[in-house]
Design a protein around this motif. Structure first.
Motif, mmCIF file in Angstrom:
data_model
loop_
_atom_site.group_PDB
_atom_site.id
_atom_site.type_symbol
_atom_site.label_atom_id
_atom_site.label_comp_id
_atom_site.label_asym_id
_atom_site.label_seq_id
_atom_site.Cartn_x
_atom_site.Cartn_y
_atom_site.Cartn_z
ATOM 1 N N ALA A 125 54.584 60.481 22.214
ATOM 2 C CA ALA A 125 56.011 60.653 22.514
ATOM 3 C C ALA A 125 56.274 61.876 23.381
ATOM 4 C CB ALA A 125 56.803 60.756 21.212
ATOM 5 N N VAL A 126 55.510 62.963 23.148
ATOM 6 C CA VAL A 126 55.736 64.210 23.891
ATOM 7 C C VAL A 126 54.915 64.267 25.179
ATOM 8 C CG1 VAL A 126 55.512 66.727 23.795
ATOM 9 C CG2 VAL A 126 56.360 65.476 21.811
ATOM 10 N N CYS A 127 53.653 63.866 25.090
ATOM 11 C CA CYS A 127 52.738 64.033 26.230
ATOM 12 C C CYS A 127 52.702 62.833 27.177
ATOM 13 C CB CYS A 127 51.324 64.330 25.719
ATOM 14 S SG CYS A 127 51.220 65.824 24.718
ATOM 15 N N ARG A 128 53.058 61.651 26.676
ATOM 16 C CA ARG A 128 53.058 60.448 27.528
ATOM 17 C C ARG A 128 54.378 59.685 27.384
ATOM 18 N NH1 ARG A 128 47.766 58.704 28.320
ATOM 19 N NH2 ARG A 128 48.660 57.223 29.813
ATOM 20 N N PRO A 129 55.499 60.360 27.588
ATOM 21 C CA PRO A 129 56.799 59.728 27.301
ATOM 22 C C PRO A 129 57.081 58.477 28.134
ATOM 23 C CG PRO A 129 57.087 61.768 28.539
ATOM 24 C CD PRO A 129 55.658 61.724 28.116
ATOM 25 N N LEU A 130 56.619 58.456 29.380
ATOM 26 C CA LEU A 130 56.889 57.302 30.247
ATOM 27 C C LEU A 130 56.101 56.064 29.830
ATOM 28 C CD1 LEU A 130 56.945 59.079 33.751
ATOM 29 C CD2 LEU A 130 58.890 58.447 32.290
ATOM 30 N N HIS A 131 54.999 56.281 29.111
ATOM 31 C CA HIS A 131 54.157 55.163 28.673
ATOM 32 C C HIS A 131 54.271 54.907 27.169
ATOM 33 C CE1 HIS A 131 52.195 56.847 32.334
ATOM 34 N NE2 HIS A 131 52.099 55.563 32.654
ATOM 35 N N TYR A 132 55.225 55.588 26.535
ATOM 36 C CA TYR A 132 55.332 55.526 25.075
ATOM 37 C C TYR A 132 55.488 54.094 24.561
ATOM 38 C CZ TYR A 132 56.925 56.379 20.302
ATOM 39 O OH TYR A 132 57.056 56.361 18.943
#
Length: 311
Positions: A125-132
């Motif tokens: 959620a924090v490090c890969r928000p666009l791919h969440y």
């Protein structure tokens, strides 16, 4: 060795808190209140997550599993403890003791694995928000939840099996439920080899998950440092802070109890530490996750008929 099988024939007497006779009524009321709050808080999270579409996300999916685990975890211990505190019957059969031990270890181990899964969810959620939404697909979430149950139940199966073949002497347990450290004090012969195997199993279910969680939060911290937006940092802290508090409470008490040398284990202190992670922590978890959670607050108002979908 003639008395080694006494516990097998007669079961055990749980001393519980009878060494504090003047406090029995106080403990009984306090634990009843805590248990009621645990039932209410964890059940509310499960029900709200099913009723409000905004809570049907991976984060709340795993939180529902955590709440269900806490309900089972506490119910495995508290009813017996309340009976014990009333002084009517402090006995537990050998079979009942083994079942309680296994369920306690199984549910605790499952929660240990689930907290790692929840840390992974927060990392994405924090490090890969666009791919969440792509990564945390419902099928993956379900698979991770099932894996936590499977992994959680394998470890205690091994430990309980080892415990059952150990010769036990005596029948009076200075505790309020059947827990591994207190049972190990009743072994009739040198069990160094068996205890070493159990210790390795505990390291696997406690230290390894903590290492993974700390690795996850190291990456989250690095991502936060790269975020120049104060709002972004605040959102990340809000997303991960609650989970970090729950992790600290759970693993702190568990590591203190299960990874200290058997010879230094204090029965009196052990009882109160166990009281913390079997009753207080499951009661606090819903509060920790929902106290500053706007989504949950909106869901509560909506269920009460005072909110709108536009909030």
């Amino acid at each position: 060795m003639g008395s080694s099988n006494t516990s097998f024939r007669q079961g055990f007497i749980l001393v519980g808190f009878s060494d504090f006779p003047h406090w029995s009524s106080f403990f009984s009321v306090l634990i009843s209140v805590f248990y009621s709050l645990t039932l209410f808080g964890n059940s509310a999270i499960i029900i709200l997550s099913q009723l409000d579409a905004r809570l049907q996300t991976p984060m709340y999916f795993f939180l529902c599993y955590l709440s269900f685990l806490d309900l089972c975890y506490t119910t495995n211990i508290v009813p017996q403890l309340l009976i014990n505190l009333q002084g009517h019957d402090r006995t537990i059969s050998y079979g009942g003791c083994v079942a309680q031990l296994f369920l306690f270890l199984a549910l605790g181990s499952t929660e240990s694995v689930l907290l790692v899964v929840m840390a992974f969810d927060r990392y994405v959620a924090v490090c890969r928000p666009l791919h969440y939404t792509t990564i945390m697909h419902p099928l993956l979430c379900l698979s991770l939840a099932i894996a936590s149950w499977v992994g959680g139940f394998n470890n205690p199966l091994f430990q309980t099996s080892l415990m059952m073949v150990m010769p036990l002497c005596g029948y009076q347990l200075n505790h309020f439920f059947c827990e591994m450290p207190i049972l190990l004090k009743f072994t009739c012969e040198d069990t160094g080899g068996t205890e070493a195997k159990m210790f390795v199993a505990r390291v696997v279910i406690l230290v390894f998950p903590v290492t993974l969680i700390l690795g996850s939060y190291t990456n989250v911290a690095q991502a936060m440092l790269k975020t120049k937006s104060m709002a972004g940092c605040k959102k990340a802290l809000g997303t991960c802070g609650s989970h970090f508090v729950v992790v600290s409470n759970f693993y702190g008490a568990a590591i203190y109890t299960y990874l200290q040398p058997q010879g230094s284990y204090s029965e009196s202190k052990g009882k109160f530490v166990s009281l913390f992670y079997t009753i207080i922590t499951p009661m606090l978890n819903p509060l920790i996750y929902t106290l500053r959670n706007k989504d949950v607050k909106r869901a509560v108002w909506k269920v009460l008929g005072r909110g709108t979908d536009s909030g």
